[in-house]
Design a protein around this motif. Structure first.
Motif, PDB file in Angstrom:
ATOM      1  N   MET A 292       0.870  -1.018   0.070  1.00  0.00           N
ATOM      2  CA  MET A 292      -0.035   0.033   0.139  1.00  0.00           C
ATOM      3  C   MET A 292       0.875   1.257  -0.039  1.00  0.00           C
ATOM      4  SD  MET A 292      -3.235   1.254   0.491  1.00  0.00           S
ATOM      5  CE  MET A 292      -4.132   2.560   1.047  1.00  0.00           C
ATOM      6  N   MET A 293       1.759   1.391   0.921  1.00  0.00           N
ATOM      7  CA  MET A 293       2.668   2.359   1.129  1.00  0.00           C
ATOM      8  C   MET A 293       3.626   2.824  -0.279  1.00  0.00           C
ATOM      9  SD  MET A 293       3.245   5.074   2.883  1.00  0.00           S
ATOM     10  CE  MET A 293       4.133   5.888   4.066  1.00  0.00           C
ATOM     11  N   HIS A 294       3.820   1.529  -0.787  1.00  0.00           N
ATOM     12  CA  HIS A 294       4.751   1.435  -2.010  1.00  0.00           C
ATOM     13  C   HIS A 294       3.968   2.076  -3.086  1.00  0.00           C
ATOM     14  CE1 HIS A 294       7.696   0.427  -4.806  1.00  0.00           C
ATOM     15  NE2 HIS A 294       6.771  -0.584  -5.450  1.00  0.00           N
ATOM     16  N   THR A 295       2.685   1.675  -3.476  1.00  0.00           N
ATOM     17  CA  THR A 295       1.941   2.345  -4.277  1.00  0.00           C
ATOM     18  C   THR A 295       1.712   3.770  -4.225  1.00  0.00           C
ATOM     19  OG1 THR A 295       0.670   0.168  -4.122  1.00  0.00           O
ATOM     20  CG2 THR A 295      -0.508   2.047  -5.601  1.00  0.00           C
ATOM     21  N   ILE A 296       1.334   4.170  -3.198  1.00  0.00           N
ATOM     22  CA  ILE A 296       1.222   5.702  -2.611  1.00  0.00           C
ATOM     23  C   ILE A 296       2.620   6.460  -3.262  1.00  0.00           C
ATOM     24  CG2 ILE A 296       1.055   7.694  -1.049  1.00  0.00           C
ATOM     25  CD1 ILE A 296      -0.820   5.695   0.508  1.00  0.00           C
ATOM     26  N   LEU A 297       3.562   5.824  -2.960  1.00  0.00           N
ATOM     27  CA  LEU A 297       5.198   6.600  -3.135  1.00  0.00           C
ATOM     28  C   LEU A 297       5.348   6.618  -4.648  1.00  0.00           C
ATOM     29  CD1 LEU A 297       7.270   5.603  -0.094  1.00  0.00           C
ATOM     30  CD2 LEU A 297       6.486   7.504  -0.527  1.00  0.00           C
ATOM     31  N   LYS A 298       4.564   5.418  -5.287  1.00  0.00           N
ATOM     32  CA  LYS A 298       4.888   5.421  -6.471  1.00  0.00           C
ATOM     33  C   LYS A 298       4.306   6.500  -7.402  1.00  0.00           C
ATOM     34  CE  LYS A 298       3.997   2.006 -10.554  1.00  0.00           C
ATOM     35  NZ  LYS A 298       3.343   0.824 -10.729  1.00  0.00           N
ATOM     36  N   TYR A 299       3.092   6.922  -7.102  1.00  0.00           N
ATOM     37  CA  TYR A 299       2.115   7.820  -7.740  1.00  0.00           C
ATOM     38  C   TYR A 299       2.325   9.214  -7.113  1.00  0.00           C
ATOM     39  CZ  TYR A 299      -0.077   3.956  -9.982  1.00  0.00           C
ATOM     40  OH  TYR A 299      -0.372   2.945 -11.153  1.00  0.00           O
ATOM     41  N   LEU A 300       2.997   9.267  -5.962  1.00  0.00           N
ATOM     42  CA  LEU A 300       3.261  10.705  -5.313  1.00  0.00           C
ATOM     43  C   LEU A 300       3.841  11.787  -6.295  1.00  0.00           C
ATOM     44  CD1 LEU A 300       2.609  12.340  -3.077  1.00  0.00           C
ATOM     45  CD2 LEU A 300       4.769  11.563  -2.118  1.00  0.00           C
ATOM     46  N   PRO A 301       4.981  11.482  -6.994  1.00  0.00           N
ATOM     47  CA  PRO A 301       5.538  12.387  -7.882  1.00  0.00           C
ATOM     48  C   PRO A 301       4.655  12.947  -9.214  1.00  0.00           C
ATOM     49  CG  PRO A 301       7.093  10.752  -7.450  1.00  0.00           C
ATOM     50  CD  PRO A 301       5.849  10.230  -6.902  1.00  0.00           C
ATOM     51  N   TYR A 302       3.666  12.093  -9.701  1.00  0.00           N
ATOM     52  CA  TYR A 302       2.946  12.612 -10.559  1.00  0.00           C
ATOM     53  C   TYR A 302       1.728  13.525 -10.149  1.00  0.00           C
ATOM     54  CZ  TYR A 302       4.792   8.440 -13.191  1.00  0.00           C
ATOM     55  OH  TYR A 302       5.934   7.758 -13.614  1.00  0.00           O
ATOM     56  N   VAL A 303       1.465  13.195  -8.932  1.00  0.00           N
ATOM     57  CA  VAL A 303       0.266  14.171  -8.109  1.00  0.00           C
ATOM     58  C   VAL A 303       0.986  15.446  -8.109  1.00  0.00           C
ATOM     59  CG1 VAL A 303      -0.991  14.666  -6.113  1.00  0.00           C
ATOM     60  CG2 VAL A 303      -1.082  12.361  -7.392  1.00  0.00           C
ATOM     61  N   LEU A 304       2.380  15.640  -7.367  1.00  0.00           N
ATOM     62  CA  LEU A 304       2.890  16.738  -7.238  1.00  0.00           C
ATOM     63  C   LEU A 304       3.184  17.597  -8.671  1.00  0.00           C
ATOM     64  CD1 LEU A 304       5.488  15.609  -4.503  1.00  0.00           C
ATOM     65  CD2 LEU A 304       3.243  17.020  -4.167  1.00  0.00           C
ATOM     66  N   LEU A 305       3.595  16.770  -9.674  1.00  0.00           N
ATOM     67  CA  LEU A 305       3.867  17.340 -11.008  1.00  0.00           C
ATOM     68  C   LEU A 305       2.284  18.151 -11.427  1.00  0.00           C
ATOM     69  CD1 LEU A 305       6.237  15.047 -12.759  1.00  0.00           C
ATOM     70  CD2 LEU A 305       6.522  17.279 -12.276  1.00  0.00           C
ATOM     71  N   PHE A 306       1.210  17.555 -11.127  1.00  0.00           N
ATOM     72  CA  PHE A 306       0.045  18.005 -11.742  1.00  0.00           C
ATOM     73  C   PHE A 306      -0.321  19.137 -10.877  1.00  0.00           C
ATOM     74  CE2 PHE A 306      -4.488  18.160 -11.438  1.00  0.00           C
ATOM     75  CZ  PHE A 306      -4.963  18.313 -12.960  1.00  0.00           C
ATOM     76  N   ALA A 307      -0.039  18.933  -9.529  1.00  0.00           N
ATOM     77  CA  ALA A 307      -0.156  20.272  -8.622  1.00  0.00           C
ATOM     78  C   ALA A 307       0.514  21.616  -9.170  1.00  0.00           C
ATOM     79  CB  ALA A 307      -0.021  20.010  -7.202  1.00  0.00           C
ATOM     80  N   VAL A 308       1.964  21.356  -9.531  1.00  0.00           N
ATOM     81  CA  VAL A 308       2.795  22.265  -9.948  1.00  0.00           C
ATOM     82  C   VAL A 308       2.278  22.847 -11.397  1.00  0.00           C
ATOM     83  CG1 VAL A 308       5.249  22.816 -10.691  1.00  0.00           C
ATOM     84  CG2 VAL A 308       4.841  21.443  -8.502  1.00  0.00           C
ATOM     85  N   ALA A 309       2.022  21.992 -12.288  1.00  0.00           N
ATOM     86  CA  ALA A 309       1.537  22.359 -13.506  1.00  0.00           C
ATOM     87  C   ALA A 309       0.224  23.190 -13.391  1.00  0.00           C
ATOM     88  CB  ALA A 309       1.295  21.227 -14.425  1.00  0.00           C
ATOM     89  N   THR A 310      -0.638  22.814 -12.597  1.00  0.00           N
ATOM     90  CA  THR A 310      -1.932  23.621 -12.558  1.00  0.00           C
ATOM     91  C   THR A 310      -1.694  24.989 -11.719  1.00  0.00           C
ATOM     92  OG1 THR A 310      -2.869  21.471 -11.907  1.00  0.00           O
ATOM     93  CG2 THR A 310      -3.968  23.695 -11.211  1.00  0.00           C
ATOM     94  N   MET A 311      -0.562  25.155 -11.000  1.00  0.00           N
ATOM     95  CA  MET A 311      -0.413  26.285 -10.465  1.00  0.00           C
ATOM     96  C   MET A 311       0.334  27.355 -11.382  1.00  0.00           C
ATOM     97  SD  MET A 311       1.427  25.466  -6.379  1.00  0.00           S
ATOM     98  CE  MET A 311       2.980  26.185  -7.081  1.00  0.00           C
ATOM     99  N   ILE A 312       1.111  26.766 -12.234  1.00  0.00           N
ATOM    100  CA  ILE A 312       1.928  27.630 -13.204  1.00  0.00           C
ATOM    101  C   ILE A 312       0.912  28.271 -14.318  1.00  0.00           C
ATOM    102  CG2 ILE A 312       3.306  27.636 -15.273  1.00  0.00           C
ATOM    103  CD1 ILE A 312       5.158  25.468 -13.416  1.00  0.00           C
ATOM    104  N   VAL A 313      -0.207  27.276 -14.568  1.00  0.00           N
ATOM    105  CA  VAL A 313      -1.050  27.712 -15.521  1.00  0.00           C
ATOM    106  C   VAL A 313      -2.096  28.849 -14.995  1.00  0.00           C
ATOM    107  CG1 VAL A 313      -3.104  26.851 -16.823  1.00  0.00           C
ATOM    108  CG2 VAL A 313      -1.089  25.571 -16.858  1.00  0.00           C
ATOM    109  N   TYR A 314      -2.428  28.658 -13.627  1.00  0.00           N
ATOM    110  CA  TYR A 314      -3.331  29.396 -13.027  1.00  0.00           C
ATOM    111  C   TYR A 314      -2.557  30.870 -12.924  1.00  0.00           C
ATOM    112  CZ  TYR A 314      -6.108  31.670  -9.457  1.00  0.00           C
ATOM    113  OH  TYR A 314      -6.907  32.484  -8.692  1.00  0.00           O
ATOM    114  N   GLY A 315      -1.375  30.859 -12.609  1.00  0.00           N
ATOM    115  CA  GLY A 315      -0.640  32.169 -12.091  1.00  0.00           C
ATOM    116  C   GLY A 315      -0.456  32.604 -13.489  1.00  0.00           C
TER     117      GLY A 315
END
Length: 120
Positions: free
Chosen positions: A1-24
């Motif tokens: 379970m923890m391994h799966t979360i860590l696997k997808y965490l970078p993608y979620v963070l990249l999506f959040a950063v991309a959203t911030m850039i587009v909004y800004g």
């Protein structure tokens, strides 16, 4: 379970950063829109005055008014646009700039101020 979360965490963070850039970027563009539209309209007006003076020769401010009366400026993909509502006031703002930048000359002929393309 923890391994799966860590696997997808970078993608979620990249999506959040991309959203911030587009909004800004959208926010920054909206804040600058008024001045950008005004600059576009001035640029169109300057080009229209130069073209008119080249074609017709020396003209007074009053004779130039109909040529800039219906100018509009609009940015691509944006709803807002800016129009020339008062041609006299618009010319009062761009003609002194054009004279100062040595694009045109201002002369007094028969008691009237006449503008013409600068001859080098």
């Amino acid at each position: 379970m923890m391994h799966t979360i860590l696997k997808y965490l970078p993608y979620v963070l990249l999506f959040a950063v991309a959203t911030m850039i587009v909004y800004g970027w959208g926010l920054w563009r909206t804040m600058r829109q008024g001045s950008d539209l005004a600059n576009m309209l001035s640029s169109k007006g300057i080009s229209k005055v130069k073209k008119t003076l080249k074609k017709n020769g020396p003209m007074t401010r009053t004779a130039l008014e109909p040529y800039v009366k219906d100018l509009t400026a609009k940015q691509p993909f944006m709803q807002e646009q800016i129009n020339v509502t008062n041609p006299r006031q618009f010319l009062d703002s761009i003609l002194p700039y054009m004279v100062k930048q040595k694009m045109i000359t201002e002369e007094k002929v028969n008691g009237k101020i006449v503008y013409q393309i600068r001859k080098d």
